[in-house]
Design a protein around this motif. Structure first.
Motif, PDB file in Angstrom:
ATOM      1  N   ILE A  79       0.859  -1.185   0.000  1.00 14.10           N
ATOM      2  CA  ILE A  79       0.000   0.000   0.000  1.00 14.10           C
ATOM      3  C   ILE A  79       0.894   1.234   0.000  1.00 14.10           C
ATOM      4  N   PRO A  80       0.774   2.106  -0.978  1.00  8.79           N
ATOM      5  CA  PRO A  80       1.704   3.246  -1.091  1.00  8.79           C
ATOM      6  C   PRO A  80       1.413   4.358  -0.093  1.00  8.79           C
ATOM      7  N   PRO A  81       2.450   5.025   0.389  1.00  8.24           N
ATOM      8  CA  PRO A  81       2.245   6.251   1.171  1.00  8.24           C
ATOM      9  C   PRO A  81       1.567   7.311   0.312  1.00  8.24           C
ATOM     10  N   LEU A  82       0.671   8.056   0.902  1.00 11.34           N
ATOM     11  CA  LEU A  82      -0.045   9.082   0.145  1.00 11.34           C
ATOM     12  C   LEU A  82       0.920  10.097  -0.461  1.00 11.34           C
ATOM     13  N   ARG A  83       1.973  10.450   0.253  1.00  8.54           N
ATOM     14  CA  ARG A  83       2.912  11.465  -0.245  1.00  8.54           C
ATOM     15  C   ARG A  83       3.623  11.001  -1.509  1.00  8.54           C
ATOM     16  N   ASP A  84       3.735   9.680  -1.719  1.00  5.54           N
ATOM     17  CA  ASP A  84       4.341   9.163  -2.944  1.00  5.54           C
ATOM     18  C   ASP A  84       3.388   9.258  -4.132  1.00  5.54           C
ATOM     19  N   LEU A  85       2.100   9.178  -3.839  1.00  8.30           N
ATOM     20  CA  LEU A  85       1.106   9.256  -4.913  1.00  8.30           C
ATOM     21  C   LEU A  85       0.786  10.695  -5.269  1.00  8.30           C
ATOM     22  N   SER A  86       0.756  11.564  -4.267  1.00 10.37           N
ATOM     23  CA  SER A  86       0.356  12.948  -4.479  1.00 10.37           C
ATOM     24  C   SER A  86       1.319  13.877  -3.757  1.00 10.37           C
ATOM     25  N   PRO A  87       2.363  14.334  -4.449  1.00  7.37           N
ATOM     26  CA  PRO A  87       3.334  15.235  -3.819  1.00  7.37           C
ATOM     27  C   PRO A  87       2.698  16.490  -3.232  1.00  7.37           C
TER      28      PRO A  87
END
Length: 251
Positions: free
Chosen positions: A73-81
């Motif tokens: 599950i990706p960190p949100l900061r990696d998906l949306s800078p």
């Protein structure tokens, strides 16, 4: 995952324009709202909320299966800078089913019951499993538009629920497994998980029911957001993350 240089150059102007117009748009949307302009809203105003609560055991089962491989599950900061300010580290993770109305097919296939249920929500914008690791914190902030409302449904709540909470304006809320609450994120809010367990919820953003000029302003603002680099970057990063995970599974 980084934002393209060209997009970064374009954003200051778009951000300035958006910030300048946002108070006017929000005032008009609030005036045309068909539901109260309050921090918390009654579930009874939204018939689909009952259906989600009834289906909670099935959604919890899907969530638990995904959490069995939570390193994927990706960190949100990696998906949306653009979320780096409110996602200062990797402890806030996001498994998107829908992003601004666009499905993520690979993820929906892993949670078909949840995906089908949220697809029936009028004006669905985004739906995701939101995971906050132990010690995770989301700093105080406000959402950008009255045009959307948020719903949280507990799917994996720490036993020490008193130390895992969200504050919306003057209200402190705790999640319960299966239960759902709805709020307006343009009111100042913050989240903390001061426990040694993961907090997992279904996080939904949907369009505020509106009419008249408020409806028109909502259409214009959300239409602009959907076409923005903010959304395009997130969609591209989700696709890239899923491609990498698929490749790793082949190794």
């Amino acid at each position: 995952m980084t934002v393209g240089h060209d997009d970064k150059k374009k954003r200051p102007f778009l951000v300035r324009v958006g910030k300048a117009l946002r108070p006017l748009f929000n005032a008009l949307i609030a005036r045309g709202s068909l539901v109260p302009n309050t921090p918390l809203l009654d579930n009874g105003l939204f018939p689909w909320a009952v259906a989600l609560e009834k289906a909670a055991p099935l959604m919890q089962k899907e969530f638990q299966a995904i959490m069995a491989e939570r390193e994927k599950i990706p960190p949100l900061r990696d998906l949306s800078p653009d979320h780096e300010r409110i996602a200062p580290d990797s402890r806030w993770k996001s498994f998107f089913l829908y992003g601004y109305g666009i499905p993520v097919p690979e993820n929906c296939a892993k949670a078909p019951v949840t995906a089908q249920l949220v697809a029936g929500i009028p004006g669905l914008c985004s739906a995701l499993f939101s995971v906050l690791e132990p010690g995770g914190e989301i700093p105080p902030h406000k959402g950008v538009t009255k045009g959307m409302l948020n719903a949280h449904q507990g799917l994996g709540v720490p036993r020490d629920r008193d130390n895992c909470w969200i504050k919306v304006a003057d209200h402190t809320l705790h999640w319960d497994d299966g239960r759902l609450f709805i709020f307006d994120d343009t009111y100042r809010h913050t989240v903390q998980n001061n426990t040694d367990e993961v907090r997992g919820i279904l996080f939904i953003q949907f369009e505020r029911p509106t009419r008249g000029l408020g409806w028109l302003m909502q259409r214009i603002f959300l239409g602009g957001v959907k076409k923005s680099a903010f959304v395009r970057d997130a969609q591209n990063n989700i696709e890239r993350w899923n491609r990498i995970q698929a490749e790793l599974e082949k190794v």
